[in-house]
Design a protein around this motif. Structure first.
Motif, PDB file in Angstrom:
ATOM      1  N   SER A  25       2.522  -1.104  13.654  1.00  0.00           N
ATOM      2  CA  SER A  25       1.842  -2.244  13.039  1.00  0.00           C
ATOM      3  C   SER A  25       1.798  -3.427  13.999  1.00  0.00           C
ATOM      4  CB  SER A  25       2.529  -2.641  11.736  1.00  0.00           C
ATOM      5  OG  SER A  25       3.801  -3.170  12.000  1.00  0.00           O
ATOM      6  N   LYS A  26       2.827  -3.608  14.797  1.00  0.00           N
ATOM      7  CA  LYS A  26       2.835  -4.706  15.762  1.00  0.00           C
ATOM      8  C   LYS A  26       1.786  -4.462  16.846  1.00  0.00           C
ATOM      9  CE  LYS A  26       6.150  -7.783  17.714  1.00  0.00           C
ATOM     10  NZ  LYS A  26       7.081  -8.449  16.875  1.00  0.00           N
ATOM     11  N   LYS A  29      -1.638  -5.169  15.365  1.00  0.00           N
ATOM     12  CA  LYS A  29      -1.852  -6.589  15.131  1.00  0.00           C
ATOM     13  C   LYS A  29      -2.184  -7.302  16.435  1.00  0.00           C
ATOM     14  CE  LYS A  29       0.780  -8.462  12.052  1.00  0.00           C
ATOM     15  NZ  LYS A  29       1.945  -9.050  11.372  1.00  0.00           N
ATOM     16  N   SER A  30      -1.512  -6.944  17.526  1.00  0.00           N
ATOM     17  CA  SER A  30      -1.762  -7.629  18.788  1.00  0.00           C
ATOM     18  C   SER A  30      -3.132  -7.245  19.359  1.00  0.00           C
ATOM     19  CB  SER A  30      -0.663  -7.309  19.802  1.00  0.00           C
ATOM     20  OG  SER A  30      -0.683  -5.942  20.136  1.00  0.00           O
TER      21      SER A  30
END
Length: 50
Positions: A25-26, A29-30
């Protein structure tokens, strides 16, 4: 004793799975974040009144 082993394995699998989900998820998102542009600054007075 076997119940404790099963619970330990389930907890370990859950922890590893949540870590993997957090990393994924990180990363998503980035990638979707808008690029930071230093050409466009917000309109702020150069010397604000004191």
């Amino acid at each position: 004793m076997t119940l404790l082993k099963k619970l330990f394995k389930m907890t370990l699998l859950f922890a590893i799975g949540s870590m993997v989900a957090g990393v994924v998820s990180k990363a998503k998102k980035s990638k979707n974040a808008a690029p930071v542009s230093f050409d466009e600054w917000p309109s702020v007075p150069r010397n604000p009144e004191e």
